[in-house]
Scaffold this active site. Sequence first.
Site, PDB file in Angstrom:
ATOM      1  N   GLU A   5       0.889  -1.319   0.045  1.00  0.00           N
ATOM      2  CA  GLU A   5      -0.048   0.069  -0.009  1.00  0.00           C
ATOM      3  C   GLU A   5       0.974   1.192  -0.074  1.00  0.00           C
ATOM      4  O   GLU A   5       0.310   2.381  -0.193  1.00  0.00           O
ATOM      5  CB  GLU A   5      -1.054   0.069   1.204  1.00  0.00           C
ATOM      6  CG  GLU A   5      -2.124  -0.979   1.063  1.00  0.00           C
ATOM      7  CD  GLU A   5      -2.951  -0.923   2.353  1.00  0.00           C
ATOM      8  OE1 GLU A   5      -2.768  -0.565   3.202  1.00  0.00           O
ATOM      9  OE2 GLU A   5      -4.042  -1.494   1.986  1.00  0.00           O
ATOM     10  N   GLU A  42       6.795 -21.913   9.199  1.00  0.00           N
ATOM     11  CA  GLU A  42       7.184 -20.631  10.258  1.00  0.00           C
ATOM     12  C   GLU A  42       8.041 -21.275  11.037  1.00  0.00           C
ATOM     13  O   GLU A  42       9.006 -20.647  11.943  1.00  0.00           O
ATOM     14  CB  GLU A  42       5.882 -20.345  10.956  1.00  0.00           C
ATOM     15  CG  GLU A  42       5.126 -21.373  11.838  1.00  0.00           C
ATOM     16  CD  GLU A  42       4.229 -20.797  12.729  1.00  0.00           C
ATOM     17  OE1 GLU A  42       4.357 -20.902  14.125  1.00  0.00           O
ATOM     18  OE2 GLU A  42       3.310 -20.202  12.112  1.00  0.00           O
TER      19      GLU A  42
END
Length: 293
Positions: free
Chosen positions: A79, A110
């Site tokens: 963004e 992870e």
Amino acid sequence: MLKTETPSSEHPQLDQYPLPELVAAFVDDQFNAVRSVRAAAPQIAAAIEAAVPRIASGGRLVYVGAGTSGRLGVLDSVELYPTFSWPRERAVALLAGGEAAMFVAIEGAEDDREQGARDLLAAAPTANDVVLLLAASGGTPYVLGALHAAREAGALTVGIANNTHSPVADEAHVGIVLDTGAEVISGSTRLKAGTSQKIVLNTISSAIMVRLHKVYRNLMVDLKPTNAKLFARTVRLTVHATGAGEAAARAVLEECGFHVKVAIVALLKKVPVPQAESLLAQAGGSVRGALNA
């Protein structure tokens, strides 16, 4: 047990709540996300203060995380281009499991500490880079691997976690602990823990952009118009900042490629677009500086 994994003592009968009460439980708990961020405000400010000189010297924002935390990092990174015309190559997001993990959970990714280090090193970190490391638990191996690789490369590391005394926060140059506590649904850190992380990322990246003169007053004057909505926004912003009529604002914007900063300076200083661009360059991109020149 980690606070984020502890069953909430407030909602042991959650599955039996009437719908209005169920909705209220989820919504009301989000206020704790805001409280946790407010409590961490000094550390957030310290991270921004340390980051701005590095970013101003050409560094990048590098986001690292897994699962919800990693996806929030991706969201913040992508963004920055439409909002602040921030170069895409200077907002790098590393997600455990790679791009596919944005849409599908990659189980076990992870837990790979070595891959975290490899992914970070593949991004060729420099001393001017700012690495934002997100882990609700505060101990995600992928994130820790990236953290240590970033430190060895000399980058600034900012650890963001939702548990106290966690390695991600304790071993980073700046640690931000968002003590959100137990979730309404036990261990579901996509809830208020995730909300708190998003607030922090919004705050850090937006504050950096303000310090880099990409905001004039409280106006988004360095946006990149990529659709009809944003082109219309450039006109509204220019009219609001200068008091010019819509036709005059649009004419100057068309001349300068819809660069709001340039249009504001040209209109308020009553100078041609090339001179407005020169004044902005001399002022380091600061609209206020260009107007006072």
